[in-house]
Scaffold this active site. Structure first.
Site, PDB file in Angstrom:
ATOM      1  N   ARG A 233       0.854  -1.179   0.000  1.00 48.46           N
ATOM      2  CA  ARG A 233       0.000   0.000   0.000  1.00 48.46           C
ATOM      3  C   ARG A 233       0.900   1.243   0.000  1.00 48.46           C
ATOM      4  O   ARG A 233       1.884   1.309   0.737  1.00 48.46           O
ATOM      5  CB  ARG A 233      -0.930   0.024   1.223  1.00 48.46           C
ATOM      6  N   GLU A 262      -1.742   7.571  -5.830  1.00 48.02           N
ATOM      7  CA  GLU A 262      -2.028   6.785  -7.026  1.00 48.02           C
ATOM      8  C   GLU A 262      -3.516   6.682  -7.365  1.00 48.02           C
ATOM      9  O   GLU A 262      -3.864   6.274  -8.479  1.00 48.02           O
ATOM     10  CB  GLU A 262      -1.482   5.369  -6.854  1.00 48.02           C
ATOM     11  N   HIS A 294       0.381  -0.351 -10.168  1.00 51.06           N
ATOM     12  CA  HIS A 294      -0.399  -1.265  -9.338  1.00 51.06           C
ATOM     13  C   HIS A 294      -0.718  -2.562 -10.114  1.00 51.06           C
ATOM     14  O   HIS A 294      -1.853  -3.026 -10.138  1.00 51.06           O
ATOM     15  CB  HIS A 294      -1.701  -0.609  -8.886  1.00 51.06           C
TER      16      HIS A 294
END
Length: 329
Positions: A233, A262, A294
């Site tokens: 994260r 993000e 991601h």
């Protein structure tokens, strides 16, 4: 059961369309837009919605879903820090997730980031495309014989431990709970992991305790020339402090699949946009930093596992079965 899938991409549709014929009592429809206060109303007439890792599943959104008659929120991911679990409980909405789809997929990407940033593969690729075969600026470090520090040894962290061991690294780890299957790992306190590791890889959930665990103080404890990787994260790292550490030449290289700002970028093409802040641009400006979008989870095997678990969650909910993947207690 009718399910509305939000924020779907081509790979989502292909993966779920492949297995939906096995679930005769489930009907799914796809929306390209993500769920928000504006789009939550589209769920009227559906029994459930399916959201993803950066979706807004806040109290305001859940209230609208409740008014639309939605009883179930399916998260096609492991993390649910973007879900207001308390509000879901208040509105009687069940939230189910996919806790373990392919830990190896994420761990392999973490090592890919470590290797690519360490050996400057991103720079070498661009240089050679321009017929520049100079080796200046491409010097890496050996991982063999070095110390890997793994922070968090759940399924993904454990997979990363095994990968590092395969590279001939000594593996140290920090976790509140020791994984009994990792008998080759030396568990120790966080400070020791930070101080001794040549490669540090983050594999822990985002909680109040882990928020900004990598900050000015903890960066100062790290070895000079350390390699740092984050596939968990973004908010585990204080980005401003990380940028300062990079500027001070603390890091040999940094590999990030996640970063703090993000949310609006994840899975989107923003080539023609002016980004809201300069943080991402600053990270991308450093020659020893690699940022990916991601994508650590994105393998064929992981997508298949996500699809099956998501639809099995829906099926079990419809049948009234007890489901371990429920995050609303």
């Amino acid at each position: 059961m009718k399910i509305l899938f939000y924020d779907t991409k081509k790979y989502d549709r292909e993966s779920f369309d492949k297995i939906i014929p096995e679930y005769k009592d489930i009907q799914i429809e796809y929306a390209e837009e993500d769920i928000s206060e504006r789009t939550a109303k589209y769920a009227k007439g559906y029994d459930a919605i399916c959201a993803f890792v950066s979706s807004d599943v806040s109290e305001k959104v859940l209230k609208i879903l409740k008014e639309c008659g939605v009883k179930l929120v399916l998260m096609r991911c492991a993390g649910y820090n973007n879900v207001d679990v308390g509000a879901a409980k208040k509105y009687g909405i069940t939230v189910l997730r996919v806790p373990g789809y392919s830990p190896e997929a994420v761990a392999e990407h973490a090592m890919a980031l470590a290797l690519a940033s360490n050996r400057h593969i991103h720079k070498a690729y661009i240089k050679v495309r321009e017929n520049n075969f100079s080796l200046v600026g491409l010097t890496g470090i050996n991982f063999y014989g070095k110390i890997a520090g793994i922070i968090g040894t759940g399924k993904i962290g454990a997979a990363m431990c095994r990968i590092c061991r395969g590279f001939g690294m000594k593996v140290m780890a920090y976790d509140i709970y020791k994984n009994p299957d990792l008998n080759f790992v030396e568990y120790t306190d966080l400070d020791t992991v930070l101080e001794k590791s040549d490669l540090i890889s983050l594999h822990c959930p985002l909680t109040d305790d882990s928020y900004h665990m990598i900050n000015k103080k903890t960066i100062k404890k790290m070895k000079d020339n350390v390699v740092l990787v984050n596939t968990s994260r973004g908010a585990l790292i204080d980005t401003q402090d990380l940028i300062q550490g990079i500027r001070e030449h603390k890091f040999h290289s940094v590999g990030l699949d996640v970063y703090e700002e993000e949310t609006k970028n994840v899975f989107e093409n923003r080539e023609d946009d002016i980004l809201e802040t300069s943080i991402t641009s600053r990270l991308l400006s450093f020659p020893n930093v690699i940022v990916t979008s991601h994508q650590a989870f994105l393998t064929e095997e992981a997508l298949e596992a996500i699809s099956y678990t998501t639809l099995e969650n829906a099926k079990s909910f419809e049948m009234g079965n007890l489901i371990e993947n429920n995050v609303v207690k």
